[in-house]
Structures are given as C-alpha cells and as structure tokens.
Design an enzyme around this catalytic site. Structure first.
Site, PDB file in Angstrom:
ATOM      1  N   SER A 142       0.834  -1.202   0.000  1.00  0.00           N
ATOM      2  CA  SER A 142       0.000   0.000   0.000  1.00  0.00           C
ATOM      3  C   SER A 142       0.866   1.249   0.000  1.00  0.00           C
ATOM      4  O   SER A 142       1.977   1.256   0.543  1.00  0.00           O
ATOM      5  CB  SER A 142      -0.853  -0.043   1.274  1.00  0.00           C
ATOM      6  N   TYR A 152      -1.958  -0.680  10.805  1.00  0.00           N
ATOM      7  CA  TYR A 152      -2.212  -1.295   9.487  1.00  0.00           C
ATOM      8  C   TYR A 152      -0.998  -1.076   8.574  1.00  0.00           C
ATOM      9  O   TYR A 152      -0.459  -2.013   7.986  1.00  0.00           O
ATOM     10  CB  TYR A 152      -3.484  -0.703   8.846  1.00  0.00           C
ATOM     11  N   LYS A 191       2.019  -3.729   6.813  1.00  0.00           N
ATOM     12  CA  LYS A 191       2.415  -3.817   5.400  1.00  0.00           C
ATOM     13  C   LYS A 191       3.935  -3.674   5.260  1.00  0.00           C
ATOM     14  O   LYS A 191       4.577  -4.369   4.479  1.00  0.00           O
ATOM     15  CB  LYS A 191       1.714  -2.735   4.574  1.00  0.00           C
TER      16      LYS A 191
HETATM   17  P1  NAD Z   1     -11.169  -6.626   1.342  1.00  0.00           P
HETATM   18  O1  NAD Z   1     -11.384  -6.541   2.802  1.00  0.00           O
HETATM   19  O2  NAD Z   1     -12.321  -6.380   0.434  1.00  0.00           O
HETATM   20  O3  NAD Z   1     -10.550  -8.045   0.961  1.00  0.00           O
HETATM   21  C1  NAD Z   1      -9.675  -8.755   1.811  1.00  0.00           C
HETATM   22  C2  NAD Z   1     -10.190 -10.183   1.894  1.00  0.00           C
HETATM   23  O4  NAD Z   1      -9.325 -10.932   2.741  1.00  0.00           O
HETATM   24  C3  NAD Z   1     -11.590 -10.256   2.501  1.00  0.00           C
HETATM   25  O5  NAD Z   1     -12.415 -11.029   1.664  1.00  0.00           O
HETATM   26  C4  NAD Z   1     -11.373 -10.928   3.849  1.00  0.00           C
HETATM   27  O6  NAD Z   1     -12.473 -11.715   4.215  1.00  0.00           O
HETATM   28  C5  NAD Z   1     -10.102 -11.731   3.598  1.00  0.00           C
HETATM   29  N1  NAD Z   1      -9.299 -11.997   4.798  1.00  0.00           N
HETATM   30  C6  NAD Z   1      -8.834 -11.090   5.693  1.00  0.00           C
HETATM   31  N2  NAD Z   1      -8.110 -11.712   6.637  1.00  0.00           N
HETATM   32  C7  NAD Z   1      -8.093 -13.040   6.322  1.00  0.00           C
HETATM   33  C8  NAD Z   1      -7.519 -14.177   6.906  1.00  0.00           C
HETATM   34  N3  NAD Z   1      -6.814 -14.116   8.032  1.00  0.00           N
HETATM   35  N4  NAD Z   1      -7.709 -15.368   6.302  1.00  0.00           N
HETATM   36  C9  NAD Z   1      -8.432 -15.473   5.164  1.00  0.00           C
HETATM   37  N5  NAD Z   1      -9.019 -14.426   4.561  1.00  0.00           N
HETATM   38  C10 NAD Z   1      -8.845 -13.212   5.140  1.00  0.00           C
HETATM   39  O7  NAD Z   1      -9.969  -5.648   0.995  1.00  0.00           O
HETATM   40  P2  NAD Z   1      -9.411  -5.195  -0.425  1.00  0.00           P
HETATM   41  O8  NAD Z   1      -9.709  -3.753  -0.585  1.00  0.00           O
HETATM   42  O9  NAD Z   1      -9.834  -6.166  -1.463  1.00  0.00           O
HETATM   43  O10 NAD Z   1      -7.860  -5.314  -0.149  1.00  0.00           O
HETATM   44  C11 NAD Z   1      -7.098  -6.427  -0.582  1.00  0.00           C
HETATM   45  C12 NAD Z   1      -5.665  -6.229  -0.154  1.00  0.00           C
HETATM   46  O11 NAD Z   1      -5.180  -5.016  -0.727  1.00  0.00           O
HETATM   47  C13 NAD Z   1      -5.471  -6.073   1.361  1.00  0.00           C
HETATM   48  O12 NAD Z   1      -4.286  -6.744   1.738  1.00  0.00           O
HETATM   49  C14 NAD Z   1      -5.336  -4.584   1.555  1.00  0.00           C
HETATM   50  O13 NAD Z   1      -4.572  -4.271   2.690  1.00  0.00           O
HETATM   51  C15 NAD Z   1      -4.619  -4.178   0.283  1.00  0.00           C
HETATM   52  N6  NAD Z   1      -4.840  -2.768  -0.085  1.00  0.00           N
HETATM   53  C16 NAD Z   1      -6.123  -2.306  -0.229  1.00  0.00           C
HETATM   54  C17 NAD Z   1      -6.337  -0.963  -0.546  1.00  0.00           C
HETATM   55  C18 NAD Z   1      -7.726  -0.390  -0.654  1.00  0.00           C
HETATM   56  O14 NAD Z   1      -7.886   0.823  -0.544  1.00  0.00           O
HETATM   57  N7  NAD Z   1      -8.753  -1.199  -0.903  1.00  0.00           N
HETATM   58  C19 NAD Z   1      -5.234  -0.115  -0.752  1.00  0.00           C
HETATM   59  C20 NAD Z   1      -3.945  -0.634  -0.614  1.00  0.00           C
HETATM   60  C21 NAD Z   1      -3.768  -1.973  -0.277  1.00  0.00           C
HETATM   61  C1  WQD Z   2      -9.532   9.812   0.556  1.00  0.00           C
HETATM   62  C2  WQD Z   2      -9.654  11.326   0.765  1.00  0.00           C
HETATM   63  C3  WQD Z   2      -9.880  11.934   3.076  1.00  0.00           C
HETATM   64  C4  WQD Z   2     -13.753   9.966   3.609  1.00  0.00           C
HETATM   65  C5  WQD Z   2      -6.950   4.874   2.835  1.00  0.00           C
HETATM   66  C6  WQD Z   2      -5.884   4.188   3.649  1.00  0.00           C
HETATM   67  C7  WQD Z   2      -4.790   3.706   2.759  1.00  0.00           C
HETATM   68  C8  WQD Z   2      -5.340   2.860   1.609  1.00  0.00           C
HETATM   69  C9  WQD Z   2      -6.477   3.519   0.906  1.00  0.00           C
HETATM   70  C10 WQD Z   2      -5.157   0.553   2.177  1.00  0.00           C
HETATM   71  C11 WQD Z   2      -8.854  11.836   1.958  1.00  0.00           C
HETATM   72  C12 WQD Z   2     -11.131  12.277   2.306  1.00  0.00           C
HETATM   73  C13 WQD Z   2     -12.579  10.450   3.081  1.00  0.00           C
HETATM   74  C14 WQD Z   2     -14.767  10.878   3.995  1.00  0.00           C
HETATM   75  C15 WQD Z   2     -13.347  12.688   3.272  1.00  0.00           C
HETATM   76  N1  WQD Z   2      -5.841   1.608   2.064  1.00  0.00           N
HETATM   77  N2  WQD Z   2     -12.387  11.770   2.914  1.00  0.00           N
HETATM   78  N3  WQD Z   2     -14.518  12.213   3.807  1.00  0.00           N
HETATM   79  O1  WQD Z   2      -7.138   7.952   3.471  1.00  0.00           O
HETATM   80  O2  WQD Z   2      -6.241   8.157   1.104  1.00  0.00           O
HETATM   81  O3  WQD Z   2      -6.358   5.986   2.159  1.00  0.00           O
HETATM   82  O4  WQD Z   2      -7.460   3.972   1.860  1.00  0.00           O
HETATM   83  O5  WQD Z   2      -3.978   0.390   2.056  1.00  0.00           O
HETATM   84  O6  WQD Z   2      -3.914   2.984   3.549  1.00  0.00           O
HETATM   85  O7  WQD Z   2      -5.374   5.119   4.589  1.00  0.00           O
HETATM   86  O8  WQD Z   2      -8.450   7.065   1.483  1.00  0.00           O
HETATM   87  O9  WQD Z   2     -10.822   7.031   0.852  1.00  0.00           O
HETATM   88  O10 WQD Z   2     -10.218   7.230   3.295  1.00  0.00           O
HETATM   89  O11 WQD Z   2      -9.784   9.159   1.789  1.00  0.00           O
HETATM   90  O12 WQD Z   2     -13.196  13.910   3.130  1.00  0.00           O
HETATM   91  O13 WQD Z   2     -15.836  10.518   4.509  1.00  0.00           O
HETATM   92  O14 WQD Z   2     -11.025  11.608   1.077  1.00  0.00           O
HETATM   93  O15 WQD Z   2      -9.572  12.920   4.030  1.00  0.00           O
HETATM   94  O16 WQD Z   2      -8.393  13.103   1.619  1.00  0.00           O
HETATM   95  P1  WQD Z   2      -7.014   7.403   2.120  1.00  0.00           P
HETATM   96  P2  WQD Z   2      -9.901   7.549   1.895  1.00  0.00           P
END
Ligand code: NAD
Ligand code: WQD
Length: 335
Positions: free
Chosen positions: A126, A151, A155
């Site tokens: 991330s 979190y 990572k």
């Molecule tokens: P999500 O929560 O929709 O998907 C994660 C899945 O993993 C879920 O289906 C959950 O049930 C499963 N899971 C969690 N812990 C588990 C465990 N111990 N055993 C088996 N299954 C488990 O999230 P996502 O948005 O699809 O994210 C996927 C990956 O990408 C995550 O590792 C997340 O940290 C990373 N990521 C997401 C974002 C984002 O904004 N969505 C951004 C950067 C990184």
């Molecule tokens: C986006 C922008 C908020 C909600 C997070 C995690 C990051 C990654 C992605 C996993 C920001 C603003 C948001 C609201 C708002 N996840 N906002 N009102 O914070 O960039 O990233 O998700 O790895 O680790 O931190 O994403 O969608 O929460 O926010 O004004 O109700 O929207 O301040 O500027 P963020 P977000």
C-alpha cells in the site's frame, strides 16, 4: 497446461477482480478466504461473470492445517496474496488484531509456501508504507517508514519479510503498492459494499447518494491543494489487477527477485472534485459539509507510475468517470 494460483482474500473487493482477471488470462485459481470482510455473494458474482464457480476454501490463512490441506490438494505455481485487514482506524483501536491477522497470517502462508516449494508471490502492499514527509509524486525510491497506524506497519513488516525471503530463501516477489483503488468490473456483479459506515471516500459518497447516509463530511478544506481538500491518486481496480497479471508473468524470468511497483494513475483528484465527478455520473447533487481534518491524514498524495510503465508495460487506462459509473452500477443493482 494451465498454471494454478492460490488467491488469498479472493472473495474481497480487489481479490475478486483478481480471480476474474487471472481466470480470464488462462490461469486456474484456488481461493482461500475467511469471509471476515466479504460476502459469499461475491463468489456467485464471479460465477456469473466467468460462467463457472472458481474453487473456494472458506477459512483463515492462520489455520496451518487448512493451508496444508490446500497445498496438498493442488500444485501451485504461485500465490497472489490479498488477504488482510485494511481499516486504518480499526487498526489503531486493535493493533494486535492487525499484527495477528496480517503478519502472523502471512507468516503461516510463507512457511507453507516454503514447505511446498512454491516461491512466486504477488503481494498487496500500500501507498501507506511511504513516509508522509516525502515530496510528491511518490516514487519507489521515496523513503518508507514513519507509518502512522498499525495497518501501515503490518504492510511494511511484510514487505521486509518478503525481501528477506527473496534474498535468502529463493522467493520471487512482486511487491505492489496500491494507491486508492476505485471502480468495479463492468458487469456490476462484483465490487465492495462495506457494511455500516464506510471509511473510504467513494463508498461513502455512494451511500449518501442512495440516502443511506445524510451527507458527506469533507475532512478539511485548508490543505495546500487545488481547493484545500485532500488529494489522492484514484486507480481503477480492473486496471490495478491488470498490473498483477503483468507482474506475475514477469516472474517467469527467474532473475526477477524482489521488486516494488507503484500502481496508481500519477494524477491527484481532490475530495470536492470527486464529489462533483460523482454528481455528473449520477445526475444528482451530493450534499456535503466541511468538517475538521481527519487525524493522520495528509493533504496530497499521488504517485509516479513510471517504473511499472517502463518495466511491466502497464499503465492505467480507465477514465475516472468510467470507474465511478461502474461502481454506481454495482451500487444500484445491489442496494
Ligand atoms: P477486502 O477486505 O475487500 O478483501 C480482503 C479479503 O481478505 C476479505 O475477503 C477478507 O475476508 C479476507 N481476509 C482477511 N483476513 C483473512 C484471513 N486471516 N484469512 C483469510 N481471509 C482473510 O480488501 P481489499 O480492498 O480487497 O484489499 C485487498 C488487499 O489489498 C489487502 O491486503 C489490503 O490491505 C490491500 N490494499 C487495499 C487498498 C484499498 O484501498 N482497498 C489499498 C492498498 C492496499
Ligand atoms: C480519501 C480522501 C480523506 C472519507 C486509505 C488508507 C490507505 C489505503 C487507501 C489501504 C482523503 C477524504 C474520506 C470521507 C473525506 N488503504 N475523505 N470524507 O485515506 O487516502 O487511504 O485507503 O492500504 O492505507 O489510509 O483514502 O478514501 O479514506 O480518503 O473527506 O468521509 O477523502 O480525508 O483526503 P485514504 P480515503
């Protein structure tokens, strides 16, 4: 013969798009997911898209017996590791839950991979691993560390663990740092629909559109950005996943050991710009109020995706309008 991949977290938002893309790219996938943040309906959504149901084991990656059973039953070429908890706020309330689920869960997975000599992995990292003090755009050379929540720390720990495994245990690792994933498969059959109050901006805006929440709280309008509101790099989830397929294919060349790539668009969109873009797609005003800054937020984040463009031949292709339209289609069909 088709290569078989283990997809952890394959029922989740990004993972389900991964299953569809890898199956479409002629891989066989096997999902393990404990459904702690996803719904079995997503499996049926994938089945509707693919015309068959992908193989699915319901269970936790911390369960060594289950992992052993899965690795005994299939011959994997590699692993696409999406499983993990991802809510920043929750991680501050329950740091040990995050270390247990994300770090211990991954450790069990890596041990099993080593035991069965499965050494190729694509890891969901991330943008949150980057030090908040970096200049933008973030490149892969930007400083990492200084994480502001557990979190993000999990990572970073996992990135380091994987780098060690690549250097000392023969693993090949594609470490993909996602910026802000948005959008959905065009079928409208898979997306994320978080229960309760969403943390992320787009699901929140759509719930306001649907009348489930009264208004969007815009967290601060006094940042040094185009309109004072937070700016992020929103990357379409289907494009993001295409980057995984490219990255996986690169590992056919065994010289590829550990490489990090930013997966983003390379352009920022502010909160107010996002609200106005959604208004255009849904044809309705989205009410919002300006509130205090959210703790731990920074003003502007976007990446340079040039390394992925040069080395993987990958770039984002979907317009933000199309991403928003696909998310909206899903939301309308499923709420
Ligand atoms: P999500 O929560 O929709 O998907 C994660 C899945 O993993 C879920 O289906 C959950 O049930 C499963 N899971 C969690 N812990 C588990 C465990 N111990 N055993 C088996 N299954 C488990 O999230 P996502 O948005 O699809 O994210 C996927 C990956 O990408 C995550 O590792 C997340 O940290 C990373 N990521 C997401 C974002 C984002 O904004 N969505 C951004 C950067 C990184
Ligand atoms: C986006 C922008 C908020 C909600 C997070 C995690 C990051 C990654 C992605 C996993 C920001 C603003 C948001 C609201 C708002 N996840 N906002 N009102 O914070 O960039 O990233 O998700 O790895 O680790 O931190 O994403 O969608 O929460 O926010 O004004 O109700 O929207 O301040 O500027 P963020 P977000």
């Amino acid at each position: 013969m088709k290569k078989t991949l283990l997809i952890t977290g394959g029922i989740g938002y990004i993972g389900s798009h991964g299953v569809v893309a890898f199956e479409t790219a002629w891989y066989e996938t096997v999902i393990v997911d404990n459904l702690c943040n996803s719904s079995i309906q997503t499996l049926y959504g994938m089945e509707a898209i693919l015309g068959y149901r992908p193989k699915f084991y319901e269970g936790d990656i911390r369960n060594t017996e289950l992992l052993t059973q899965i690795f005994e039953s299939h011959t994997f070429d590699g692993v696409i590791h999406f499983a993990g908890l991802k809510a920043v706020g929750e991680s501050c309330e329950q740091p040990l839950l995050y270390h247990d689920n994300n770090v211990k869960g991954s450790l069990e997975l890596f041990k099993c991979m080593q035991r069965y000599q499965v050494k190729k992995i694509v890891f969901s990292s991330s943008a949150t691993v980057y030090h908040p003090g970096n200049l933008i755009p973030f490149t892969e050379e930007s400083r990492v560390g200084g994480t502001t929540n557990p979190y993000g720390t999990t990572k970073l720990i996992l990135e380091q663990m994987l780098e060690d495994l690549a250097l000392h245990a023969g693993f090949q690792v594609m470490n993909l740092r996602y910026f802000n994933p948005v959008g959905a498969h065009e079928s409208g059959k898979i997306w994320e629909n978080p229960q309760g109050i969403p943390n992320n901006l787009l699901p929140y805006i759509l719930k306001v559109w649907g009348g489930e929440l009264p208004q969007v709280s815009v967290f601060g309008d006094d940042y040094d950005t185009i309109d004072g509101t937070g700016v992020r790099d929103y990357i379409d989830v289907v494009d993001l996943i295409a980057g995984h397929v490219r990255a996986y294919e690169r590992m056919d060349d065994s010289r590829w050991k550990f490489t990090s790539y930013n997966l983003g668009v390379g352009r920022g969109i502010s909160v107010l710009e996002m609200i106005s873009l959604v208004e255009k797609v849904v044809g309705k005003k989205i009410p919002y109020i300006i509130t205090e800054r959210r703790r731990g937020d920074i003003g502007e984040v976007y990446c340079s995706p040039e390394k992925a463009r040069g080395e993987l031949g990958w770039k984002s292709e979907t317009s933000i309008e199309t991403s928003l339209k696909n998310s909206w289609n899903y939301y309308v069909a499923n709420s």
